[in-house]
Design a protein around this motif. Structure first.
Motif, PDB file in Angstrom:
ATOM      1  N   SER A   1      15.475  -3.504   0.221  1.00 44.97           N
ATOM      2  CA  SER A   1      16.124  -3.276  -1.076  1.00 44.97           C
ATOM      3  C   SER A   1      15.659  -4.287  -2.117  1.00 44.97           C
ATOM      4  CB  SER A   1      17.651  -3.318  -0.921  1.00 44.97           C
ATOM      5  OG  SER A   1      18.073  -4.495  -0.266  1.00 44.97           O
ATOM      6  N   ASN A   2      15.479  -5.541  -1.715  1.00 39.71           N
ATOM      7  CA  ASN A   2      14.934  -6.531  -2.649  1.00 39.71           C
ATOM      8  C   ASN A   2      13.510  -6.177  -3.046  1.00 39.71           C
ATOM      9  OD1 ASN A   2      16.726  -8.831  -3.307  1.00 39.71           O
ATOM     10  ND2 ASN A   2      16.880  -9.042  -1.094  1.00 39.71           N
ATOM     11  N   GLN A   3      12.723  -5.733  -2.082  1.00 40.72           N
ATOM     12  CA  GLN A   3      11.337  -5.368  -2.358  1.00 40.72           C
ATOM     13  C   GLN A   3      11.268  -4.155  -3.278  1.00 40.72           C
ATOM     14  OE1 GLN A   3       9.015  -4.560   1.197  1.00 40.72           O
ATOM     15  NE2 GLN A   3       7.281  -5.654   0.338  1.00 40.72           N
ATOM     16  N   THR A   4      12.124  -3.172  -3.029  1.00 38.72           N
ATOM     17  CA  THR A   4      12.160  -1.971  -3.870  1.00 38.72           C
ATOM     18  C   THR A   4      12.542  -2.323  -5.297  1.00 38.72           C
ATOM     19  OG1 THR A   4      12.775  -0.603  -1.962  1.00 38.72           O
ATOM     20  CG2 THR A   4      13.221   0.300  -4.149  1.00 38.72           C
ATOM     21  N   ARG A   5      13.502  -3.231  -5.439  1.00 37.08           N
ATOM     22  CA  ARG A   5      13.913  -3.647  -6.781  1.00 37.08           C
ATOM     23  C   ARG A   5      12.777  -4.352  -7.515  1.00 37.08           C
ATOM     24  NH1 ARG A   5      17.862  -8.260  -8.960  1.00 37.08           N
ATOM     25  NH2 ARG A   5      18.373  -7.309 -10.953  1.00 37.08           N
ATOM     26  N   ALA A   6      12.072  -5.220  -6.807  1.00 35.69           N
ATOM     27  CA  ALA A   6      10.957  -5.932  -7.433  1.00 35.69           C
ATOM     28  C   ALA A   6       9.823  -4.980  -7.795  1.00 35.69           C
ATOM     29  CB  ALA A   6      10.446  -7.027  -6.497  1.00 35.69           C
ATOM     30  N   PHE A   7       9.506  -4.041  -6.916  1.00 41.68           N
ATOM     31  CA  PHE A   7       8.424  -3.098  -7.163  1.00 41.68           C
ATOM     32  C   PHE A   7       8.679  -2.237  -8.396  1.00 41.68           C
ATOM     33  CE2 PHE A   7       6.843  -2.823  -2.507  1.00 41.68           C
ATOM     34  CZ  PHE A   7       6.007  -3.905  -2.731  1.00 41.68           C
ATOM     35  N   ALA A   8       9.960  -1.961  -8.683  1.00 33.55           N
ATOM     36  CA  ALA A   8      10.292  -1.079  -9.797  1.00 33.55           C
ATOM     37  C   ALA A   8       9.931  -1.685 -11.149  1.00 33.55           C
ATOM     38  CB  ALA A   8      11.783  -0.740  -9.761  1.00 33.55           C
TER      39      ALA A   8
ATOM     40  N   GLY B   1      11.594   3.605  -1.968  1.00 27.02           N
ATOM     41  CA  GLY B   1      12.452   2.855  -1.065  1.00 27.02           C
ATOM     42  C   GLY B   1      12.385   3.396   0.352  1.00 27.02           C
ATOM     43  N   ARG B   2      12.410   4.721   0.502  1.00 26.85           N
ATOM     44  CA  ARG B   2      12.354   5.319   1.832  1.00 26.85           C
ATOM     45  C   ARG B   2      11.039   4.991   2.526  1.00 26.85           C
ATOM     46  NH1 ARG B   2      12.093  11.675   1.931  1.00 26.85           N
ATOM     47  NH2 ARG B   2      10.003  11.142   1.175  1.00 26.85           N
ATOM     48  N   ASN B   3       9.930   5.123   1.800  1.00 31.98           N
ATOM     49  CA  ASN B   3       8.630   4.900   2.424  1.00 31.98           C
ATOM     50  C   ASN B   3       8.391   3.430   2.762  1.00 31.98           C
ATOM     51  OD1 ASN B   3       8.180   7.612   2.176  1.00 31.98           O
ATOM     52  ND2 ASN B   3       6.872   7.453   0.378  1.00 31.98           N
ATOM     53  N   VAL B   4       8.771   2.537   1.840  1.00 32.66           N
ATOM     54  CA  VAL B   4       8.658   1.110   2.136  1.00 32.66           C
ATOM     55  C   VAL B   4       9.561   0.749   3.311  1.00 32.66           C
ATOM     56  CG1 VAL B   4       9.090  -1.212   1.252  1.00 32.66           C
ATOM     57  CG2 VAL B   4       7.959   0.472  -0.196  1.00 32.66           C
ATOM     58  N   GLY B   5      10.752   1.340   3.360  1.00 33.57           N
ATOM     59  CA  GLY B   5      11.662   1.082   4.470  1.00 33.57           C
ATOM     60  C   GLY B   5      11.092   1.517   5.802  1.00 33.57           C
ATOM     61  N   THR B   6      10.384   2.648   5.817  1.00 32.64           N
ATOM     62  CA  THR B   6       9.753   3.116   7.055  1.00 32.64           C
ATOM     63  C   THR B   6       8.704   2.128   7.537  1.00 32.64           C
ATOM     64  OG1 THR B   6      10.133   5.428   6.451  1.00 32.64           O
ATOM     65  CG2 THR B   6       8.431   4.992   8.095  1.00 32.64           C
ATOM     66  N   VAL B   7       7.873   1.649   6.601  1.00 36.95           N
ATOM     67  CA  VAL B   7       6.832   0.688   6.975  1.00 36.95           C
ATOM     68  C   VAL B   7       7.456  -0.625   7.457  1.00 36.95           C
ATOM     69  CG1 VAL B   7       4.897  -0.686   6.112  1.00 36.95           C
ATOM     70  CG2 VAL B   7       5.129   1.703   5.435  1.00 36.95           C
ATOM     71  N   VAL B   8       8.462  -1.111   6.739  1.00 39.30           N
ATOM     72  CA  VAL B   8       9.101  -2.370   7.127  1.00 39.30           C
ATOM     73  C   VAL B   8       9.786  -2.236   8.484  1.00 39.30           C
ATOM     74  CG1 VAL B   8      10.919  -4.012   6.525  1.00 39.30           C
ATOM     75  CG2 VAL B   8       9.345  -3.204   4.776  1.00 39.30           C
ATOM     76  N   SER B   9      10.363  -1.067   8.767  1.00 37.64           N
ATOM     77  CA  SER B   9      10.953  -0.856  10.094  1.00 37.64           C
ATOM     78  C   SER B   9       9.899  -1.042  11.177  1.00 37.64           C
ATOM     79  CB  SER B   9      11.563   0.553  10.196  1.00 37.64           C
ATOM     80  OG  SER B   9      12.767   0.640   9.490  1.00 37.64           O
TER      81      SER B   9
ATOM     82  N   PHE C   1       0.841  -1.196   0.000  1.00 39.75           N
ATOM     83  CA  PHE C   1       0.000   0.000   0.000  1.00 39.75           C
ATOM     84  C   PHE C   1       0.877   1.248   0.000  1.00 39.75           C
ATOM     85  CE2 PHE C   1      -3.860   2.126   2.261  1.00 39.75           C
ATOM     86  CZ  PHE C   1      -4.318   2.579   1.032  1.00 39.75           C
ATOM     87  N   ALA C   2       1.920   1.236   0.822  1.00 45.51           N
ATOM     88  CA  ALA C   2       2.843   2.370   0.864  1.00 45.51           C
ATOM     89  C   ALA C   2       3.561   2.540  -0.467  1.00 45.51           C
ATOM     90  CB  ALA C   2       3.866   2.177   1.989  1.00 45.51           C
ATOM     91  N   ALA C   3       3.938   1.429  -1.095  1.00 44.08           N
ATOM     92  CA  ALA C   3       4.625   1.514  -2.385  1.00 44.08           C
ATOM     93  C   ALA C   3       3.726   2.114  -3.454  1.00 44.08           C
ATOM     94  CB  ALA C   3       5.082   0.117  -2.817  1.00 44.08           C
ATOM     95  N   VAL C   4       2.457   1.741  -3.452  1.00 44.23           N
ATOM     96  CA  VAL C   4       1.513   2.265  -4.445  1.00 44.23           C
ATOM     97  C   VAL C   4       1.327   3.770  -4.274  1.00 44.23           C
ATOM     98  CG1 VAL C   4      -0.907   2.220  -5.178  1.00 44.23           C
ATOM     99  CG2 VAL C   4       0.298   0.081  -4.748  1.00 44.23           C
ATOM    100  N   MET C   5       1.301   4.236  -3.044  1.00 42.91           N
ATOM    101  CA  MET C   5       1.063   5.648  -2.777  1.00 42.91           C
ATOM    102  C   MET C   5       2.311   6.502  -2.954  1.00 42.91           C
ATOM    103  SD  MET C   5      -1.556   5.705   0.466  1.00 42.91           S
ATOM    104  CE  MET C   5      -0.445   4.831   1.566  1.00 42.91           C
TER     105      MET C   5
ATOM    106  N   GLN D   1       5.838   8.095  -4.734  1.00 37.61           N
ATOM    107  CA  GLN D   1       6.511   8.436  -5.984  1.00 37.61           C
ATOM    108  C   GLN D   1       7.737   7.531  -6.134  1.00 37.61           C
ATOM    109  OE1 GLN D   1       5.372  10.626  -8.262  1.00 37.61           O
ATOM    110  NE2 GLN D   1       3.582  10.858  -6.922  1.00 37.61           N
ATOM    111  N   PRO D   2       8.137   7.218  -7.391  1.00 41.66           N
ATOM    112  CA  PRO D   2       9.255   6.285  -7.578  1.00 41.66           C
ATOM    113  C   PRO D   2      10.527   6.676  -6.837  1.00 41.66           C
ATOM    114  CG  PRO D   2       8.117   6.645  -9.653  1.00 41.66           C
ATOM    115  CD  PRO D   2       7.508   7.605  -8.668  1.00 41.66           C
ATOM    116  N   HIS D   3      10.834   7.980  -6.772  1.00 42.70           N
ATOM    117  CA  HIS D   3      12.088   8.410  -6.162  1.00 42.70           C
ATOM    118  C   HIS D   3      12.072   8.298  -4.634  1.00 42.70           C
ATOM    119  CE1 HIS D   3       9.614  12.081  -5.927  1.00 42.70           C
ATOM    120  NE2 HIS D   3      10.360  12.402  -4.889  1.00 42.70           N
ATOM    121  N   GLU D   4      10.897   8.109  -4.033  1.00 43.64           N
ATOM    122  CA  GLU D   4      10.817   7.994  -2.584  1.00 43.64           C
ATOM    123  C   GLU D   4      10.242   6.652  -2.135  1.00 43.64           C
ATOM    124  OE1 GLU D   4       6.477  10.217  -2.066  1.00 43.64           O
ATOM    125  OE2 GLU D   4       8.301  11.229  -1.402  1.00 43.64           O
TER     126      GLU D   4
END
Length: 274
Positions: A200-207, A12-20, A1-5, A7-10
């Motif tokens: 980082s793996n999740q961010t790569r897959a999402f891209a 990784g940061r937003n997914v990382g916050t949720v995963v933390s 959900f965070a990844a969908v909401m 922007q591409p440039h942010e």
């Protein structure tokens, strides 16, 4: 959900916050469960969990924004599309394989920590085993840093570093039967590596496809927890027969395999670096 909401440039940061948040909850949950379980028994842990889910349910319903579907495909067709999505996109497959191996390392350690503390030289109970969740939570905050690093440096570099960190953690944990300091350091380093790799793996897959984030996440998390289940099963067998050093050797072996998968899957010059 965070990844969908995001922007591409942010992303990784937003997914990382949720995963933390997820990982701090998992690890502190171990601490709470250890204390409650030792005082009141294991059933009390599940009763407490059920009670906690009620305010979470209410909070999610009131606070989360309304999602917008990215496709009008029926649910059966969405499920049918998972295989072609994985088959046709090597970054998704590679991220799934590497994270499955890293999560197997994660579970191999945490599943057998209580046995090490209880039956090894330390002779400590479940509350102490749960207490290591507090130490691990410090490392879990690295997920947020890993997400930011993925945005800035590229996810492949962060994935490679994460694999090396996880492997280093098991080398430190080789001394966990004789040194509490090495055990604590190993916990912190392991969680830094695994959580950074997760993001980082999740961010790569999402891209791969911004319109298929939910399906990509389904594939990714299925592989992650399948790896964790296999890691828990095999490591339990190893712990019973070879002791703690069997767990250490298993973790190092998984790290090496993950490194080989990552190294051999390096993109060609004609491919875009994820």
């Amino acid at each position: 959900f965070a990844a969908v909401m995001s922007q591409p440039h942010e992303r990784g940061r937003n997914v990382g916050t949720v995963v933390s948040g997820i990982m701090v909850g998992i690890l502190l949950g171990r601490t709470i469960a250890g204390v409650v379980g030792e005082a009141y028994g294991w059933r009390a842990v599940y009763a407490m969990e059920a009670a906690f889910m009620i305010p979470v349910w209410i909070g999610a319903a009131r606070l989360l924004p309304q999602g917008v579907p990215s496709t009008n495909l029926s649910y059966p067709r969405l499920l049918a599309s998972l295989w072609p999505l994985m088959r046709d996109n090597s970054p998704i497959r590679q991220s799934m394989m590497v994270q499955a191996l890293l999560w197997a390392c994660f579970n191999a350690f945490w599943v057998n920590l209580a046995a090490l503390l209880a039956h090894g030289p330390w002779q400590l109970g479940s509350a102490w085993a749960g207490g290591f969740g507090i130490i691990g939570a410090a490392g879990a905050l690295a997920a947020s840093l890993g997400g930011r690093a993925s945005d800035r440096l590229g996810s492949r570099k962060v994935i490679g570093a994460s694999i090396g960190i996880v492997t280093l953690a098991f080398l430190l944990l080789a001394g966990a039967e004789t040194s509490i300091i090495l055990l604590v350091l190993g916990v912190i380093v392991l969680d830094i590596g695994v959580q950074s790799g997760l993001v980082s793996n999740q961010t790569r897959a999402f891209a791969v496809d911004p319109k298929a984030q939910g399906r990509i996440n389904s594939l990714y998390m299925t592989a992650t927890f399948f790896g964790g289940a296999v890691g828990a099963t095999i490591s339990g067998w190893l712990m019973a027969r070879l002791g703690w050093m069997g767990i250490v050797e298993f973790g190092v072996m998984l790290g090496v395999i993950a490194g080989v998968v990552h190294w051999t899957s390096a993109p060609r010059q004609t491919e875009e670096l994820a």
